[in-house]
Design a protein around this motif. Structure first.
Motif, PDB file in Angstrom:
ATOM      1  N   THR A  69      10.528   0.008 -23.085  1.00  0.00           N
ATOM      2  CA  THR A  69      11.841  -0.497 -22.705  1.00  0.00           C
ATOM      3  C   THR A  69      12.315   0.175 -21.430  1.00  0.00           C
ATOM      4  OG1 THR A  69      12.365  -0.802 -25.031  1.00  0.00           O
ATOM      5  CG2 THR A  69      14.216  -0.832 -23.488  1.00  0.00           C
ATOM      6  N   ALA A 106      12.960  -9.801 -19.473  1.00  0.00           N
ATOM      7  CA  ALA A 106      12.561 -10.329 -20.775  1.00  0.00           C
ATOM      8  C   ALA A 106      11.745  -9.295 -21.544  1.00  0.00           C
ATOM      9  CB  ALA A 106      11.758 -11.609 -20.591  1.00  0.00           C
ATOM     10  N   LEU A 107      10.797  -8.618 -20.855  1.00  0.00           N
ATOM     11  CA  LEU A 107       9.975  -7.622 -21.544  1.00  0.00           C
ATOM     12  C   LEU A 107      10.831  -6.451 -22.020  1.00  0.00           C
ATOM     13  CD1 LEU A 107       6.793  -7.663 -19.301  1.00  0.00           C
ATOM     14  CD2 LEU A 107       6.977  -8.382 -21.686  1.00  0.00           C
ATOM     15  N   LEU A 109      14.043  -6.521 -22.875  1.00  0.00           N
ATOM     16  CA  LEU A 109      14.819  -6.915 -24.054  1.00  0.00           C
ATOM     17  C   LEU A 109      13.915  -7.040 -25.277  1.00  0.00           C
ATOM     18  CD1 LEU A 109      17.208  -9.528 -22.423  1.00  0.00           C
ATOM     19  CD2 LEU A 109      17.808  -7.280 -23.349  1.00  0.00           C
ATOM     20  N   PHE A 110      12.697  -7.571 -25.059  1.00  0.00           N
ATOM     21  CA  PHE A 110      11.775  -7.712 -26.187  1.00  0.00           C
ATOM     22  C   PHE A 110      11.430  -6.341 -26.766  1.00  0.00           C
ATOM     23  CE2 PHE A 110       7.478  -7.631 -27.879  1.00  0.00           C
ATOM     24  CZ  PHE A 110       7.571  -8.605 -28.854  1.00  0.00           C
ATOM     25  N   CYS A 111      11.168  -5.364 -25.893  1.00  0.00           N
ATOM     26  CA  CYS A 111      10.748  -4.046 -26.363  1.00  0.00           C
ATOM     27  C   CYS A 111      11.871  -3.323 -27.103  1.00  0.00           C
ATOM     28  CB  CYS A 111      10.253  -3.189 -25.198  1.00  0.00           C
ATOM     29  SG  CYS A 111       8.666  -3.737 -24.591  1.00  0.00           S
ATOM     30  N   GLY A 113      14.290  -4.720 -28.686  1.00  0.00           N
ATOM     31  CA  GLY A 113      14.456  -5.421 -29.962  1.00  0.00           C
ATOM     32  C   GLY A 113      13.363  -5.034 -30.931  1.00  0.00           C
ATOM     33  N   ALA A 114      12.123  -5.002 -30.437  1.00  0.00           N
ATOM     34  CA  ALA A 114      11.001  -4.661 -31.308  1.00  0.00           C
ATOM     35  C   ALA A 114      11.158  -3.240 -31.838  1.00  0.00           C
ATOM     36  CB  ALA A 114       9.695  -4.802 -30.528  1.00  0.00           C
TER      37      ALA A 114
ATOM     38  N   LEU B 271      13.766 -19.042 -30.807  1.00  0.00           N
ATOM     39  CA  LEU B 271      14.589 -17.971 -31.370  1.00  0.00           C
ATOM     40  C   LEU B 271      14.793 -18.171 -32.868  1.00  0.00           C
ATOM     41  CD1 LEU B 271      17.354 -17.282 -28.712  1.00  0.00           C
ATOM     42  CD2 LEU B 271      15.427 -15.855 -29.368  1.00  0.00           C
ATOM     43  N   ALA B 274      11.651 -17.227 -34.599  1.00  0.00           N
ATOM     44  CA  ALA B 274      11.460 -15.782 -34.535  1.00  0.00           C
ATOM     45  C   ALA B 274      12.349 -15.099 -35.565  1.00  0.00           C
ATOM     46  CB  ALA B 274      11.766 -15.280 -33.129  1.00  0.00           C
TER      47      ALA B 274
END
Lengths: 364, 282
Positions: A69, A106-107, A109-111, A113-114, B271, B274
């Motif tokens: 992140t 995007a990456l 935010l994805f990280c 969130g993950a 979404l 997901a």
């Protein structure tokens, strides 16, 4: 919903004294949830023995996601500040500015969130809690109490016995309502305005009584020999701002018909008496504004002699006074009366003889 | 007249000693004039009769250039079945090509539109039957047969300086975009016809199409769009193709509304699934 109320409603359990020093912190958490109507029925750590290999692995996974992140967030900032952002023709560094920002964001935010999801699902204790829901309507008592509160507020304001205040509020707030009214009302045009709906930029009156020349978008006048047979050109009135939105109702399609097609149109001109004498040689000019919804009906098919409107697929027959032959349009495209002036340039003999554009309610 | 003639006759008659100067008699002169007229007519008529067949034979077989001879052979193996001998057209099958010019032939044959596979709403672009060189040979034949617009030499027919490309953009938007679209994607016309995409059109093809107005496309002759303006339009089209979409995946440049719709539909569905997947793993 107050704690006391909950306790009354869920009062079947014994009340817990929160000042009891024997209670652990988790006992207090459980009591707090219970007072809010939430019952924790199962609660167990994911890893009962701390420090196992499995636990370490989950920790490392979460840590990795948080680090990534940070990496992508830093990349976003670096790209935003340092990347060549200006657009240039071709495929170069500048063309990748926005995609790179999007990908790094995007990456990132994805990280994040993950990381949070893995944290919650793999590391936090397993918990099953049950919350009771109250019935649909509020109890009768609460309805009475709320009503009394509202009426009391009105009594406190006392507008009934303060007429000055009542009048002042009415007078003060009425103009506030007028603010959006004038802002929106200004967008509505007078449908009875003759200039607006019956005149375009080709009206000689607006040109000091002189007939208006036809011009291209680059302001040059048009000679008949410049248009190829089977060709068309978009023309505007040759007046100041004629090719701008100020005369958005004036764009016209000037068409040079082939001999046989022109002969056919000449034979058909009588179908619409007002169009007679409006052609110049094999040239004809139709308003470009579709009579259905005002889109530019300028898709010219030079062999089938049709004009198409791209918005709703209306089709007009060029060789029959632009009669609508397909689609939602119901009215012919108006024809601009053409002639050539002493210097050999196209002029409009007069304005369009019928209103251009979509139909409106005064017209059959 | 008769008074003058009569007077001279009277004046000459008494003196017969100078016969060389005796003017011819009235009837004799008329006879001579008639004979001269007949002789002149006979000579002119005879010359015409002798020469005219030769002239018409010369028109039938003009000396074709080497390319045109090649083109004539190609024409007579393929095109002739619809366009007829001497390219005069066949009723209900193919139009006359007299005056079509080599530009039209090069476009139609070079892009594979001609020969047509079948009679349909519109000849479609397909892998060409003949190479562009062969198309040019057929074009030379048609050109020498009936004249018409021709293409300038060279393959790279485009403007490259930014000012010309900018002007080409203006011209494209006002003349071309109605049918071919802002993003060169093409669009539908009436009754199964369509404006083709310009995405794989070469400079020469676009130039020829503007010049000749193939099928239902309007003609943009050199008086309407000058050769410089044509090069500017082509420069704009080709630069549009070379430019990457600055926002990433452009979805064939259908525009912001379709992009928004796609983001909303695809993004929302992704979404939702997901979320369901994350919840299902609990």
């Amino acid at each position: 919903m107050s704690g006391a109320d909950t306790q009354v409603r869920h009062g079947n359990d014994e009340a817990v004294d929160v000042s009891d020093p024997r209670l652990s912190r988790f006992d207090l958490v459980r009591e707090g949830a219970r007072r809010d109507g939430v019952e924790i029925v199962h609660y167990a750590p994911r890893f009962p023995v701390p420090g196992t290999k499995a636990e370490k692995r989950v920790e490392r996974t979460i840590a990795l996601f948080f680090m990534l992140t940070g990496l992508f967030a830093t990349a976003f900032v670096v790209i935003f500040v340092a990347w060549h952002w200006e657009w240039h023709p071709g495929n170069n560094a500048g063309s990748w500015f926005t995609p790179l920002l999007g990908v790094s964001l995007a990456l990132m935010l994805f990280c994040v969130g993950a990381a949070i999801i893995v944290f919650a699902k793999k590391l936090l204790p397993e918990e099953v809690a049950v919350q009771e829901r109250h019935d649909g309507a509020s109890p009768r008592d609460e309805q009475v109490l709320t009503g009394a509160t509202l009426l009391n507020m009105a009594d406190e304001a006392g507008l009934g016995r303060r007429p000055l205040l009542k009048g002042a509020i009415a007078l003060g707030l009425a103009p506030v309502a007028a603010v959006p009214l004038v802002a929106l009302g200004g967008m509505i045009d007078d449908p009875h305005d003759e200039d607006m709906y019956h005149k375009t930029g080709f009206d000689p009156e607006a040109n000091g009584g002189n007939k208006v020349r036809l011009m291209r978008e680059n302001l040059t006048p048009v000679r008949p020999e410049e248009i190829s047979a089977g060709g068309q050109i978009t023309v505007f009135p040759a007046i100041p701002h004629g090719a701008t939105n100020q005369h958005a109702d004036s764009p016209t399609l000037l068409i040079h018909l082939r001999q046989t097609d022109a002969d056919e149109l000449r034979r058909n001109l009588g179908h619409v008496p007002i169009n007679e004498g409006d052609m110049y040689g094999n040239y004809v000019a139709y308003s470009k504004i579709c009579t259905h919804a005002g889109c530019p009906a300028s898709l010219y098919e030079q062999q089938t002699n049709r004009l198409l409107c791209p918005c709703h697929q209306s089709q007009f027959s060029i060789t029959d006074n632009a009669r609508p032959v397909f689609g939602p349009a119901t009215r012919r495209l108006p024809m601009l009366p053409l002639e050539v002036d002493s210097e050999g340039f196209f002029v409009a003999k007069s304005d369009f003889e019928v209103p251009i554009g979509p139909g409106f309610w005064e017209r059959a | 007249m008769s008074w003058k003639l009569g007077r001279r006759r009277r004046a000459v008659r008494p003196d017969d000693a100078v016969p060389a100067f005796t003017p011819p008699g009235r009837w004799r002169r008329r006879l001579e004039a008639t004979v001269r007229l007949i002789a002149a007519l006979t000579i002119v008529g005879g010359l015409y009769a002798a020469l005219a067949p030769g002239v018409s034979q010369a028109e039938d077989t003009p000396p074709l250039s080497a390319d045109a001879v090649q083109g004539k052979q190609l024409y007579e193996t393929t095109c002739i079945s619809c366009h007829g001998p001497n390219a005069q057209g066949v009723e209900n099958r193919g139009p006359s090509l007299i005056g079509a010019g080599s530009a039209a032939v090069e476009f139609q044959v070079g892009t594979g539109r001609m020969p047509m596979a079948r009679q349909e709403a519109q000849a479609q672009k397909k892998p060409p039957h003949y190479s562009w060189e062969q198309a040019a040979q057929i074009g030379a034949y048609i050109q020498e047969l009936g004249g018409g617009p021709t293409l300038p030499k060279g393959q790279k027919l485009r403007a490259t300086d930014e000012k010309a490309i900018s002007r080409g953009g203006e011209l494209y938007r006002i003349n071309c975009s109605a049918c071919h679209g802002f993003g060169l994607g093409g669009g539908a016309l009436s009754s199964g016809k369509y404006a083709p995409s310009l995405n794989d059109a070469s400079d020469r093809e676009i130039y020829a199409a503007m010049l000749t107005g193939p099928q239902n496309m309007p003609v943009f002759g050199d008086a309407q769009l000058t050769p410089e303006e044509k090069l500017a339009v082509i420069g704009y089209i080709q630069s549009l193709k070379a430019n990457k979409d600055p926002g990433g995946f452009g979805m064939k440049r259908f525009g912001p509304v379709s992009e928004g719709l796609m983001i909303f539909l695809v993004g929302m569905v992704a979404l939702v699934f997901a979320t369901l997947w994350i919840a299902g793993k609990s």
